[in-house]
Write a protein that holds these residues in place. Structure first.
Motif, mmCIF file in Angstrom:
data_model
loop_
_atom_site.group_PDB
_atom_site.id
_atom_site.type_symbol
_atom_site.label_atom_id
_atom_site.label_comp_id
_atom_site.label_asym_id
_atom_site.label_seq_id
_atom_site.Cartn_x
_atom_site.Cartn_y
_atom_site.Cartn_z
ATOM 1 N N GLU A 36 0.843 -1.177 0.000
ATOM 2 C CA GLU A 36 0.000 0.000 0.000
ATOM 3 C C GLU A 36 0.888 1.241 0.000
ATOM 4 O O GLU A 36 1.927 1.252 0.635
ATOM 5 C CB GLU A 36 -0.853 -0.068 1.275
ATOM 6 C CG GLU A 36 -1.785 1.070 1.487
ATOM 7 C CD GLU A 36 -2.636 0.820 2.722
ATOM 8 O OE1 GLU A 36 -2.193 1.199 3.813
ATOM 9 O OE2 GLU A 36 -3.715 0.250 2.591
ATOM 10 N N SER A 41 -1.869 4.792 3.200
ATOM 11 C CA SER A 41 -1.849 4.452 4.622
ATOM 12 C C SER A 41 -2.127 5.684 5.473
ATOM 13 O O SER A 41 -2.776 5.592 6.515
ATOM 14 C CB SER A 41 -0.519 3.805 5.010
ATOM 15 O OG SER A 41 0.544 4.712 4.872
ATOM 16 N N SER A 44 -5.903 6.106 5.334
ATOM 17 C CA SER A 44 -6.605 5.119 6.161
ATOM 18 C C SER A 44 -6.409 5.373 7.644
ATOM 19 O O SER A 44 -7.332 5.182 8.429
ATOM 20 C CB SER A 44 -6.233 3.692 5.852
ATOM 21 O OG SER A 44 -5.192 3.534 5.031
ATOM 22 N N ASP A 45 -5.217 5.822 8.034
ATOM 23 C CA ASP A 45 -4.986 6.154 9.440
ATOM 24 C C ASP A 45 -5.851 7.334 9.872
ATOM 25 O O ASP A 45 -6.410 7.346 10.972
ATOM 26 C CB ASP A 45 -3.514 6.479 9.691
ATOM 27 C CG ASP A 45 -2.618 5.262 9.591
ATOM 28 O OD1 ASP A 45 -3.151 4.129 9.599
ATOM 29 O OD2 ASP A 45 -1.385 5.452 9.499
#
Length: 107
Positions: A36, A41, A44-45
């Protein structure tokens, strides 16, 4: 050079420094283990942070309704959730603005 272009240049400079320092993973932008990208990332975090904060807000509000929590805790949870959402929206707007500026650059 206007402010938006300076923002795009600064963002590119920071990303470049992170890549050189090895903070963002390999040069192709993909993380070794998950496959990814570093940006994916990050997104998404951020979404996970928003979910956790809103869940905390809902739990604190429910506890206040049953008398298990104080109104100060509810106000703090609301303020925290508002801050997290505003931060994510601001970052999103800056990324889109920088992307649009890059698209408008002459080749």
């Amino acid at each position: 050079m206007n402010i938006k272009q300076l923002d795009a240049v600064n963002a590119y400079s920071q990303a470049s420094k992170q890549l050189q320092n090895g903070l963002a993973g390999p040069r192709d932008g993909a993380d070794g283990a998950s496959g990814e990208s570093a940006f994916a990332s990050l997104v998404s975090d951020s979404i996970g942070d928003v979910k956790a904060t809103t869940t905390n807000l809902e739990v604190t509000s429910a506890q206040a309704l049953t008398g298990q929590s104080d109104i100060v805790d509810v106000a703090t949870a609301v303020s925290n959730a508002e801050m997290v959402v505003e931060t994510v929206v601001t970052v999103r707007d800056k990324v889109l603005s920088a992307y649009n500026d890059i698209l408008k650059m002459p080749i």
